[in-house]
Design an enzyme around this catalytic site. Structure first.
Site, short mmCIF file in Angstrom:
data_model
loop_
_atom_site.label_atom_id
_atom_site.label_comp_id
_atom_site.label_asym_id
_atom_site.label_seq_id
_atom_site.Cartn_x
_atom_site.Cartn_y
_atom_site.Cartn_z
N HIS A 194 16.62 -2.43 28.00
CA HIS A 194 16.77 -2.11 29.11
C HIS A 194 18.51 -1.26 29.51
O HIS A 194 18.55 -0.45 29.99
CB HIS A 194 16.08 -2.53 30.45
N ASP A 243 7.98 -3.85 22.67
CA ASP A 243 7.69 -4.59 24.52
C ASP A 243 7.22 -4.16 24.98
O ASP A 243 6.86 -2.67 24.87
CB ASP A 243 9.54 -4.71 24.93
N HIS A 259 7.17 -3.04 27.65
CA HIS A 259 8.08 -1.96 28.87
C HIS A 259 8.46 -0.96 28.03
O HIS A 259 9.13 -1.63 26.72
CB HIS A 259 8.69 -2.81 29.65
N ASP A 295 5.52 -9.27 25.72
CA ASP A 295 4.71 -9.38 26.82
C ASP A 295 3.50 -8.57 27.05
O ASP A 295 3.15 -7.93 27.84
CB ASP A 295 5.88 -8.81 27.56
C1 OKP Z 1 12.34 -6.84 31.08
B1 OKP Z 1 11.56 -6.79 29.56
C2 OKP Z 1 8.71 -4.53 38.95
C3 OKP Z 1 9.42 -5.63 38.57
C4 OKP Z 1 10.43 -5.10 37.27
C5 OKP Z 1 11.69 -6.02 35.28
C6 OKP Z 1 10.66 -6.77 33.84
C7 OKP Z 1 11.91 -5.97 33.03
C8 OKP Z 1 11.85 -6.65 31.42
N1 OKP Z 1 7.49 -5.17 39.89
N2 OKP Z 1 10.95 -6.12 36.52
O1 OKP Z 1 11.27 -5.21 28.77
O2 OKP Z 1 10.99 -7.75 29.23
ZN ZN Z 2 9.26 -6.17 28.83
#
Ligand code: OKP
Ligand code: ZN
Length: 345
Positions: free
Chosen positions: A165, A199, A201, A288
């Site tokens: 990110h 990932d 996300h 994840d």
């Molecule tokens: C990082 B990685 C929303 C909160 C989001 C950030 C998540 C970061 C993930 N409710 N928090 O890609 O695993």
């Molecule tokens: Zn993630």
């Protein structure tokens, strides 16, 4: 297989993050994540755990803005030095003000102004050990990349904090330095590189960094950003611009995606990778996507993770596998091992 890991990761242990609604919750991205992976890999003689080599800051500054890097390096000490009232919480620097669109031309002098400029959300607190940990995490990624380039063999890095990110000039979502982008750019000295991000996300930082480049193909399979963090990037119509037009692809998936549906989408990404014929592959390996992940809503099983590994490894590209997310902490070691096993053969 060589697996690079630095004890410096443990210096980054932010106590909290701010969740939606302003709730202050324990940070999901903990040092224990790496401990579980070390325990799982330690049982298997195919893996040798090694400290990273030091590649210096040059390969990092080839990807990240120097002003941002300097901010990361100095922000926490500056935060401590500021004279605020005595009970002001200073365990972490985390801004509450962010630049509105088209108001990024001026970088303010004051620390909290710069913090809002360089930190994009409330999940990237800067603590006392954040910079050394992020630096070591990037060196682990570079070490794996160097091993892959020199030996034409797969290598892995237990990168913590994660990186995908982080943009050229911003931290967000537990990420400070974009380990995958740093390693990928470094590898371009040996030919074309591809980054595949699995990932949960969207890999928005990696997308941004290579968005105008054709020498690094970036692919990301993730939960639909229309419904999920990072919300503003990771859409299928975002495919690169200028020289990079056609060299980025997003594969958004609906909540509840199971092994079969995930693997079907993965095949599309693999087809792109085969056509591109990179010299090296970086795998941004977030775990994840696992069904039991507390931050994820995709339903991949451990067997599914093993199959994902096998399918990617079947490309027979020299691959650096870099840890990104994965917050079902007690299951993370075995999940990451299930992925890595396919590359260790
Ligand atoms: C990082 B990685 C929303 C909160 C989001 C950030 C998540 C970061 C993930 N409710 N928090 O890609 O695993
Ligand atoms: Zn993630």
């Amino acid at each position: 297989m060589k697996v690079y890991q630095s004890p410096s990761h443990a210096q980054h242990a932010p106590a909290y993050e701010i969740f939606d609604g302003g709730e202050k919750i324990p940070n999901f991205e903990t040092p224990q994540r790496v401990e579980y992976i070390l325990a799982a890999l330690g049982k298997d003689s195919r893996y040798s755990l090694l400290p990273p080599q030091d590649f210096g800051v040059e390969p990092i500054l080839a990807v990240h803005d120097p002003g941002y890097f300097h901010f990361l390096q100095t922000a926490y000490a500056e935060w401590l030095s500021i004279d605020l009232d005595a009970d002001y919480p200073k365990e972490a620097l985390l801004p509450a003000t962010f630049p509105p669109l088209n108001q990024r031309s001026q970088i303010p002098r004051t620390l909290l102004g710069r913090a809002g400029y360089y930190i994009s959300d409330l999940s990237a607190p800067i603590t006392t050990g954040t910079f050394p940990a992020a630096l070591a995490s990037a060196q682990c990624a570079l070490s794996a990349a160097a091993e892959v380039a020199a030996q034409k063999q797969n290598a892995a890095a237990l990168c913590r904090p994660p990186g995908h990110h982080a943009g050229r000039a911003n931290a967000s979502g537990y990420c400070y330095l974009n380990n995958a982008a740093i390693a990928a750019h470094w590898l371009t000295q040996y030919g074309k590189v591809a980054v595949l991000d699995i990932d949960y996300h969207a890999g928005n930082g990696t997308q941004e960094i290579f968005y105008e480049r054709a020498d690094v193909l970036t692919l990301s399979i993730h939960a639909d950003p229309a419904e999920e963090y990072p919300y503003y990037s990771g859409y299928p119509q975002q495919t690169g611009i200028n020289a990079g037009a056609g060299f980025h692809q997003n594969y958004p998936l609906p909540f509840g995606t199971d092994d079969a549906a995930y693997l079907a989408t993965l095949e599309q990404a693999l087809e792109r990778l085969r056509a591109y014929q990179p010299a090296h592959l970086i795998l941004s390996a977030g775990m994840d996507i696992y069904g039991a992940d507390p931050l994820g809503k995709i339903r991949v099983t451990r067997q599914g993770i093993a199959s994902i590994g096998e399918r990617i490894a079947s490309l027979r590209l020299p691959t650096a596998i870099l840890l990104e997310g994965g917050y079902a902490t007690a299951a993370l070691g075995e999940n990451f091992a299930a992925l890595l096993n396919a590359f260790a053969a």
